[in-house]
Design a protein around this motif. Structure first.
Motif, PDB file in Angstrom:
ATOM      1  N   ASP A 169       0.925  -1.342   0.000  1.00 48.77           N
ATOM      2  CA  ASP A 169       0.062   0.007  -0.031  1.00 48.77           C
ATOM      3  C   ASP A 169       0.956   1.480   0.162  1.00 48.77           C
ATOM      4  OD1 ASP A 169      -2.326  -1.383  -0.068  1.00 48.77           O
ATOM      5  OD2 ASP A 169      -2.703  -1.148   2.184  1.00 48.77           O
ATOM      6  N   PHE A 170       1.912   1.294   0.792  1.00 50.85           N
ATOM      7  CA  PHE A 170       3.016   2.351   0.813  1.00 50.85           C
ATOM      8  C   PHE A 170       3.417   2.596  -0.431  1.00 50.85           C
ATOM      9  CE2 PHE A 170       7.336   3.967   1.353  1.00 50.85           C
ATOM     10  CZ  PHE A 170       7.058   5.150   2.202  1.00 50.85           C
ATOM     11  N   MET A 171       4.181   1.567  -1.062  1.00 46.56           N
ATOM     12  CA  MET A 171       4.643   1.765  -2.379  1.00 46.56           C
ATOM     13  C   MET A 171       3.661   2.393  -3.637  1.00 46.56           C
ATOM     14  SD  MET A 171       7.660   0.903  -1.944  1.00 46.56           S
ATOM     15  CE  MET A 171       8.248   0.802  -3.614  1.00 46.56           C
ATOM     16  N   LEU A 172       2.408   1.803  -3.290  1.00 39.62           N
ATOM     17  CA  LEU A 172       1.253   2.114  -4.457  1.00 39.62           C
ATOM     18  C   LEU A 172       1.016   3.646  -4.287  1.00 39.62           C
ATOM     19  CD1 LEU A 172      -1.210  -0.733  -4.305  1.00 39.62           C
ATOM     20  CD2 LEU A 172       0.572  -0.418  -5.827  1.00 39.62           C
ATOM     21  N   GLY A 173       1.351   4.127  -2.951  1.00 42.02           N
ATOM     22  CA  GLY A 173       1.307   5.623  -2.646  1.00 42.02           C
ATOM     23  C   GLY A 173       2.253   6.522  -3.424  1.00 42.02           C
ATOM     24  N   HIS A 174       3.262   5.750  -3.793  1.00 43.70           N
ATOM     25  CA  HIS A 174       4.605   6.456  -4.414  1.00 43.70           C
ATOM     26  C   HIS A 174       4.831   6.134  -6.126  1.00 43.70           C
ATOM     27  CE1 HIS A 174       5.073   7.103  -0.103  1.00 43.70           C
ATOM     28  NE2 HIS A 174       5.903   8.013  -0.374  1.00 43.70           N
ATOM     29  N   ARG A 175       3.756   6.236  -6.939  1.00 44.71           N
ATOM     30  CA  ARG A 175       3.628   6.096  -8.204  1.00 44.71           C
ATOM     31  C   ARG A 175       3.995   4.756  -8.886  1.00 44.71           C
ATOM     32  NH1 ARG A 175       8.407   9.876 -10.453  1.00 44.71           N
ATOM     33  NH2 ARG A 175       7.340   8.616 -12.424  1.00 44.71           N
ATOM     34  N   PHE A 176       3.778   3.819  -8.048  1.00 40.71           N
ATOM     35  CA  PHE A 176       3.941   2.232  -8.402  1.00 40.71           C
ATOM     36  C   PHE A 176       2.281   1.736  -8.509  1.00 40.71           C
ATOM     37  CE2 PHE A 176       8.326   2.586  -6.811  1.00 40.71           C
ATOM     38  CZ  PHE A 176       8.907   1.584  -7.595  1.00 40.71           C
ATOM     39  N   THR A 177       2.392   1.034  -9.229  1.00 36.15           N
ATOM     40  CA  THR A 177       1.069   0.442  -9.616  1.00 36.15           C
ATOM     41  C   THR A 177       1.171  -1.376  -9.591  1.00 36.15           C
ATOM     42  OG1 THR A 177       1.397   0.202 -12.110  1.00 36.15           O
ATOM     43  CG2 THR A 177       0.248   1.942 -11.145  1.00 36.15           C
ATOM     44  N   LEU A 178       0.020  -1.912  -9.486  1.00 35.50           N
ATOM     45  CA  LEU A 178       0.028  -3.332  -9.140  1.00 35.50           C
ATOM     46  C   LEU A 178       0.166  -3.897 -10.681  1.00 35.50           C
ATOM     47  CD1 LEU A 178      -3.002  -3.624  -6.906  1.00 35.50           C
ATOM     48  CD2 LEU A 178      -0.475  -4.495  -6.311  1.00 35.50           C
ATOM     49  N   TRP A 179       0.957  -5.085 -10.922  1.00 32.02           N
ATOM     50  CA  TRP A 179       1.138  -5.457 -12.066  1.00 32.02           C
ATOM     51  C   TRP A 179      -0.176  -6.423 -12.645  1.00 32.02           C
ATOM     52  CZ3 TRP A 179       5.897  -5.638 -14.314  1.00 32.02           C
ATOM     53  CH2 TRP A 179       6.206  -6.546 -15.809  1.00 32.02           C
ATOM     54  N   SER A 180      -0.828  -7.104 -11.927  1.00 36.23           N
ATOM     55  CA  SER A 180      -2.214  -7.455 -12.362  1.00 36.23           C
ATOM     56  C   SER A 180      -3.388  -7.030 -11.847  1.00 36.23           C
ATOM     57  CB  SER A 180      -2.255  -8.930 -11.384  1.00 36.23           C
ATOM     58  OG  SER A 180      -3.488  -9.559 -11.478  1.00 36.23           O
ATOM     59  N   GLU A 181      -4.124  -6.632 -12.572  1.00 35.01           N
ATOM     60  CA  GLU A 181      -5.252  -5.857 -12.793  1.00 35.01           C
ATOM     61  C   GLU A 181      -6.467  -6.501 -11.705  1.00 35.01           C
ATOM     62  OE1 GLU A 181      -7.063  -5.475 -16.537  1.00 35.01           O
ATOM     63  OE2 GLU A 181      -5.498  -4.241 -17.132  1.00 35.01           O
ATOM     64  N   ASN A 182      -6.320  -7.859 -11.420  1.00 38.67           N
ATOM     65  CA  ASN A 182      -7.133  -8.365 -10.338  1.00 38.67           C
ATOM     66  C   ASN A 182      -7.007  -8.159  -9.025  1.00 38.67           C
ATOM     67  OD1 ASN A 182      -8.537  -9.808 -12.660  1.00 38.67           O
ATOM     68  ND2 ASN A 182      -6.898 -11.193 -12.648  1.00 38.67           N
ATOM     69  N   GLN A 183      -5.487  -7.513  -8.729  1.00 42.11           N
ATOM     70  CA  GLN A 183      -5.096  -7.567  -7.346  1.00 42.11           C
ATOM     71  C   GLN A 183      -5.852  -6.693  -6.487  1.00 42.11           C
ATOM     72  OE1 GLN A 183      -3.654  -9.525  -5.283  1.00 42.11           O
ATOM     73  NE2 GLN A 183      -2.048 -10.492  -6.497  1.00 42.11           N
ATOM     74  N   GLN A 184      -6.069  -5.463  -7.182  1.00 40.68           N
ATOM     75  CA  GLN A 184      -6.778  -4.278  -6.428  1.00 40.68           C
ATOM     76  C   GLN A 184      -8.144  -4.684  -6.010  1.00 40.68           C
ATOM     77  OE1 GLN A 184      -5.153  -1.511  -5.116  1.00 40.68           O
ATOM     78  NE2 GLN A 184      -6.800  -1.521  -3.949  1.00 40.68           N
ATOM     79  N   PRO A 185      -9.155  -5.275  -6.917  1.00 43.03           N
ATOM     80  CA  PRO A 185     -10.455  -5.600  -6.433  1.00 43.03           C
ATOM     81  C   PRO A 185     -10.409  -6.692  -5.477  1.00 43.03           C
ATOM     82  CG  PRO A 185     -10.365  -5.462  -8.964  1.00 43.03           C
ATOM     83  CD  PRO A 185      -8.813  -5.361  -8.257  1.00 43.03           C
ATOM     84  N   PHE A 186      -9.586  -7.376  -5.485  1.00 41.63           N
ATOM     85  CA  PHE A 186      -9.462  -8.600  -4.556  1.00 41.63           C
ATOM     86  C   PHE A 186      -9.036  -7.893  -3.203  1.00 41.63           C
ATOM     87  CE2 PHE A 186      -7.284 -11.786  -1.820  1.00 41.63           C
ATOM     88  CZ  PHE A 186      -7.912 -12.922  -2.257  1.00 41.63           C
ATOM     89  N   LYS A 187      -8.128  -7.010  -3.071  1.00 39.24           N
ATOM     90  CA  LYS A 187      -7.531  -6.388  -1.939  1.00 39.24           C
ATOM     91  C   LYS A 187      -8.847  -5.446  -1.361  1.00 39.24           C
ATOM     92  CE  LYS A 187      -4.921  -3.949   1.055  1.00 39.24           C
ATOM     93  NZ  LYS A 187      -5.394  -2.526   1.216  1.00 39.24           N
ATOM     94  N   ASP A 188      -9.692  -4.770  -2.380  1.00 38.01           N
ATOM     95  CA  ASP A 188     -10.653  -4.168  -1.740  1.00 38.01           C
ATOM     96  C   ASP A 188     -11.876  -4.967  -1.206  1.00 38.01           C
ATOM     97  OD1 ASP A 188      -9.510  -1.971  -2.914  1.00 38.01           O
ATOM     98  OD2 ASP A 188     -10.586  -1.856  -4.601  1.00 38.01           O
ATOM     99  N   ARG A 189     -11.977  -6.179  -1.614  1.00 33.55           N
ATOM    100  CA  ARG A 189     -13.006  -7.067  -1.126  1.00 33.55           C
ATOM    101  C   ARG A 189     -12.667  -7.880   0.143  1.00 33.55           C
ATOM    102  NH1 ARG A 189     -13.859  -9.561  -5.531  1.00 33.55           N
ATOM    103  NH2 ARG A 189     -15.190  -8.424  -6.400  1.00 33.55           N
ATOM    104  N   TYR A 190     -11.279  -8.260   0.374  1.00 33.58           N
ATOM    105  CA  TYR A 190     -10.942  -9.384   1.030  1.00 33.58           C
ATOM    106  C   TYR A 190     -10.015  -8.586   2.000  1.00 33.58           C
ATOM    107  CZ  TYR A 190     -13.324 -12.071  -1.876  1.00 33.58           C
ATOM    108  OH  TYR A 190     -14.632 -12.922  -2.491  1.00 33.58           O
ATOM    109  N   GLY A 191      -9.442  -7.354   1.856  1.00 32.17           N
ATOM    110  CA  GLY A 191      -8.441  -6.707   2.755  1.00 32.17           C
ATOM    111  C   GLY A 191      -7.035  -7.232   2.810  1.00 32.17           C
ATOM    112  N   ASP A 192      -6.663  -7.902   1.555  1.00 32.96           N
ATOM    113  CA  ASP A 192      -5.323  -8.273   1.516  1.00 32.96           C
ATOM    114  C   ASP A 192      -5.087  -8.795   0.022  1.00 32.96           C
ATOM    115  OD1 ASP A 192      -2.586  -8.961   1.713  1.00 32.96           O
ATOM    116  OD2 ASP A 192      -2.970  -9.950   3.739  1.00 32.96           O
ATOM    117  N   TYR A 193      -3.892  -9.080  -0.309  1.00 30.02           N
ATOM    118  CA  TYR A 193      -3.271  -9.400  -1.607  1.00 30.02           C
ATOM    119  C   TYR A 193      -3.364 -10.696  -1.833  1.00 30.02           C
ATOM    120  CZ  TYR A 193      -2.461  -4.483  -2.081  1.00 30.02           C
ATOM    121  OH  TYR A 193      -2.461  -3.019  -1.772  1.00 30.02           O
TER     122      TYR A 193
END
Length: 837
Positions: free
Chosen positions: A717-741
């Motif tokens: 989460d910290f890295m995503l706040g510093h211009r990094f993005t998740l490689w897989s598009e599915n990871q963010q919806p999963f994180k939003d739903r279940y609280g982790d990657y």
């Protein structure tokens, strides 16, 4: 050949061996194959092996002057319409009598003897053409040459096309051709006809049994000598009457009024044909008109035998072998292994193919008493009152649609245990069948079986042996509970058996039977299914208190698992997990809120004493509202003596402590478990240890897992706040739903002109790996110490810890350093190239 005796033997006497001349030569008696019977089948092309075997047996007997007995011929006497004669309607023996009629006719022709007039006493009602064919044969002779009889007869003037449409006639012609081939090959032709009286059988009039017309259907449907079971039956009877066999030589009374004693094998044979019919017969098998009718009936009868012998194999015949020996290919090159393969692995095929009597004979040679056991069991099963009790106990009280099957093709591992439990109980029974005690025995069996994970045959061997040990206790078939109280050192550490022993002690100490009723009421719950050991912690002193406890605990669950009210925020399962504050309890434990076929939810309550204790404390509340308040107090951290586990796991493992805290406090983890179970109903999630970290995951899956022991998600989460993005598009919806990657590894990337081929991998072990693509220009020059990654197209530049949120700054700094090196390197290269121009 001997003349027919003028003084006729009374038809139907089971103690007198009859020749065909005796049978058909009686005054004013005709022998008729009734319309209900099937066509003559021994002559079918499909039955060539059986036909040739029977033919050879008959001719060998005639050549050697030996005797041969063809068991019973069954029928029923009916007065002719004109009142001047008697019809003996042949119910069982049609195939053999037809074959003998053809044999007498053929050998009379081959020996140039007069054709016996009494052959015309045998007729078919099934089709007029069959009767006409036999009559035409009996009025004409045949010159035996090299030409097949079927060819000669088809050329006769009286033979019409109508005969070609009669399957019985076709079968008779095939049988005559078989006789012809065997006659031509015979080296002792002169003795054949004269020795025909050596072929004999017993008559039995079924009217003596008071049997109804339904017997016609049942006996006709079997297709005597045409099914694997009937071949087996013939071998059984042959074994019983073998003169060299010292066993089974006693005389016994048949169950026919007025009939004297007969040899044991004859009584056993007639029971197979009569008394035991209804055990295996089902009305839906048909009426006997179709050639396929009754095959399933025969298969059921045969299944009883090979399942009985398989049971005896691991209980007694091979009792010295450990349970895990009884698995396919465990003993492939030994006689023990071949016997087990024959009785168990090949059993599904024996309904259609008979593999011989070899191993049955080997077993009976050492254990002749099994025949008497079989007789005793089948006699009990033929008793309607007894079988009604047995059938009622093969239905689970918590699921009346779940009925155990003994004789059907579908035969599960659990069915094998029930089969053994019933047959062994009957064997041990002395005198009258005690229905009440049998019900208690089956309650014990059911509670044990329904709470085992049966995966292979060695597990059923172990359980059946344990249950058999209980039945061996003196008086077990009179009072099973009292017998179980005498067990001081159980031979088994099986949890279910130990629970049943404890229940038996409590019940036996109660003269009122109230404890038994209370246990039965609790056991009927669709989740508990007989296993209620978790309700017996700090056992209440009164039946009333126990019943109140079991009733309220029963309200916490339904047939699907935990009730919806306590699934909200996953309260109850989180409360259960909070009790698992030991690594040995936590790791490899399946976490579920549902009732599944492998009983994981119930197993948590039965396995872990802290959860069992908590369940009892919940059950001792007054109502569901109080239960929920107690659960809430546990989840909010209020310490409760004797039930509440510390949030620190024994052993001082920081990662395991973090895993435990998250499992107790994060409901969204259970949302993930619920999602996976809905998507994969047969898959379950466990708490596992991988690469020094801990996860909730589905076995053998790369993606159905969340790693809980590190603060990987906080770092990402910290890295995503510093211009990094998740490689897989599915990871963010999963994180939003279940609280982790999700998954073993989580990759991030940075949108930069200089970092298009750069990634950071957060590994399940807790480190961050910095990666570059091999194809990137000048990568080897820039990072000479890089090593190959698991994925071939990538190189690992560096690897540093990423277990704690405090590691985030170091990881970002390392990423910035790499970006700066790549940028400076490229700028330098570009400047150098410009200067060259």
């Amino acid at each position: 050949m001997a003349e027919v005796n003028e003084e006729k033997t009374t038809i139907g006497n089971p103690t007198t061996l009859r020749t065909l001349a005796d049978f058909l030569g009686q005054n004013k008696i005709s022998v008729v194959v009734p319309k209900i019977q099937r066509a003559y089948a021994q002559g079918r092309k499909s039955e060539e092996n059986i036909r040739m075997q029977f033919c050879d047996e008959l001719f060998s007997t005639l050549e050697n002057g030996a005797n041969i007995e063809l068991s019973f011929v069954y029928g029923s006497k009916v007065i002719e319409h004109d009142g001047k004669g008697i019809r003996f309607e042949l119910l069982d023996g049609q195939q053999r009598i037809t074959t003998l009629v053809l044999l007498y006719w053929f050998l009379a022709c081959a020996s140039e003897r007069p054709i016996p007039e009494w052959l015309t006493a045998f007729t078919y009602e099934t089709r007029t053409t069959s009767t006409n064919f036999l009559h035409e044969l009996s009025r004409s002779s045949l010159e035996v040459t090299e030409k097949k009889p079927s060819e000669v007869i088809r050329g006769r003037q009286w033979y019409t096309l109508a005969y070609d449409k009669d399957s019985s006639v076709e079968g008779m012609l095939n049988m005559l051709d078989a006789f012809h081939a065997r006659f031509i090959a015979s080296s002792n032709k002169e003795t054949l006809y004269d020795n025909l009286d050596n072929i004999r059988f017993y008559e039995l009039d079924l009217d003596d049994f008071g049997l109804t017309e339904e017997i016609y259907i049942k006996m006709n449907a079997r297709g005597l000598q045409l099914t694997p079971f009937e071949n087996f039956k013939a071998d059984v009877i042959k074994h019983l009457k073998d003169e060299e066999n010292p066993n089974y030589k006693e005389k016994v009374k048949m169950e026919i009024v007025g009939h004297p004693e007969v040899d044991y094998y004859l009584n056993f044979s007639q029971k197979m044909d009569n008394r035991w019919l209804d055990i295996f017969w089902k009305k839906e098998d048909g009426t006997g008109a179709d050639d396929n009718d009754g095959r399933e009936y025969c298969a059921r009868f045969f299944r009883f035998f090979y399942r009985y012998f398989a049971n005896k194999c691991y209980l007694e015949v091979q009792s010295e072998l450990p349970a895990d020996s009884f698995r396919p290919k465990t003993l492939p090159d030994s006689e023990d292994g071949r016997m087990w393969h024959f009785l168990w692995t090949l059993s599904p095929k024996q309904d259609k193919t008979y593999f011989g009597f070899k191993y049955y004979e080997q077993i009976l040679a050492k254990h002749p008493g099994y025949i008497y056991n079989v007789e005793k069991i089948l006699d009990y099963l033929a008793d309607k009152d007894v079988v009604d009790v047995i059938k009622s106990e093969l239905v689970n009280p918590w699921d009346t649609n779940d009925r155990r099957q003994f004789f059907e093709e579908k035969y599960q591992l659990a069915d094998a245990i029930y089969f053994a439990s019933v047959t062994e109980y009957i064997e041990k029974t002395k005198g009258l069948f005690n229905a009440d005690n049998f019900r208690r025995w089956m309650r014990v069996v059911r509670n044990v079986v329904e709470n085992q994970l049966l995966r292979n045959v060695n597990e059923i061997v172990t359980i059946v042996r344990n249950l058999r040990d209980i039945l061996r206790i003196e008086g077990a078939t009179e009072n099973i509970y009292k017998a179980m109280t005498t067990i001081t050192r159980p031979t088994s550490n099986n949890r279910s058996i130990l629970e049943e022993i404890e229940k038996a002690r409590i019940i036996s100490a109660d003269n009122s039977q109230d404890w038994e009723k209370a246990f039965i009421a609790a056991e009927r719950h669709p989740l508990f299914r007989g296993a209620i050991g978790f309700l017996m912690d700090n056992m209440p002193s009164s039946v009333e208190a126990f019943s109140k406890r079991s009733s309220l605990v029963g309200e916490l669950f339904d047939s699907k698992g935990i009730i919806d009210r306590l699934r909200k925020d996953h309260k109850l399962i989180r409360c259960f997990v909070r009790q698992l504050n030991k690594k040995v309890w936590l790791i490899d434990t399946t976490i579920t809120e549902k009732n599944d076929v492998t009983n994981h939810l119930k197993s948590m309550m039965l396995t872990f004493p802290t959860i069992g204790s908590l369940v009892c404390k919940l059950g001792d509340m007054d109502n569901l509202d109080e239960v929920e308040r107690l659960i809430d107090s546990i989840l909010t951290g209020q310490i409760l003596p004797e039930t509440e586990g510390s949030l620190i796991v024994e052993g001082g493992d920081e990662r395991l402590d973090r895993t435990f805290v998250r499992l107790c406090s994060e409901p969204r983890i259970y949302d993930f478990i619920d999602y996976v179970e809905r998507e994969n109903p047969k898959k379950y999630l466990v708490i596992s240890e991988r690469d020094g970290n801990y996860a909730i995951d589905r076995a053998r899956s790369w993606y159905d897992k969340i790693f809980l022991g590190t603060e990987r998600k906080e770092v990402i989460d910290f890295m995503l706040g510093h211009r990094f993005t998740l490689w897989s598009e599915n990871q963010q919806p999963f994180k939003d739903r279940y609280g982790d990657y999700q998954g073993y590894r989580v990759w991030i990337k940075k949108d930069s002109d200089y970092l298009q081929n750069f990634a950071i991998e957060f590994h399940q072990g807790g480190n961050a790996r910095f990666l570059v693509r091999k194809e990137q220009k000048n990568v080897a020059e820039l990072f000479p110490n890089a090593i190959d990654h698991d994925y071939e197209e990538w190189l690992t530049i560096d690897e540093i810890p990423a277990c704690h949120a405090s590691d985030s700054e170091r990881i970002l700094a390392k990423a910035d350093e790499i970006e700066s090196r790549i940028r400076d390197f490229k700028i330098e290269k570009e400047s150098h190239e410009d200067s060259q121009l």
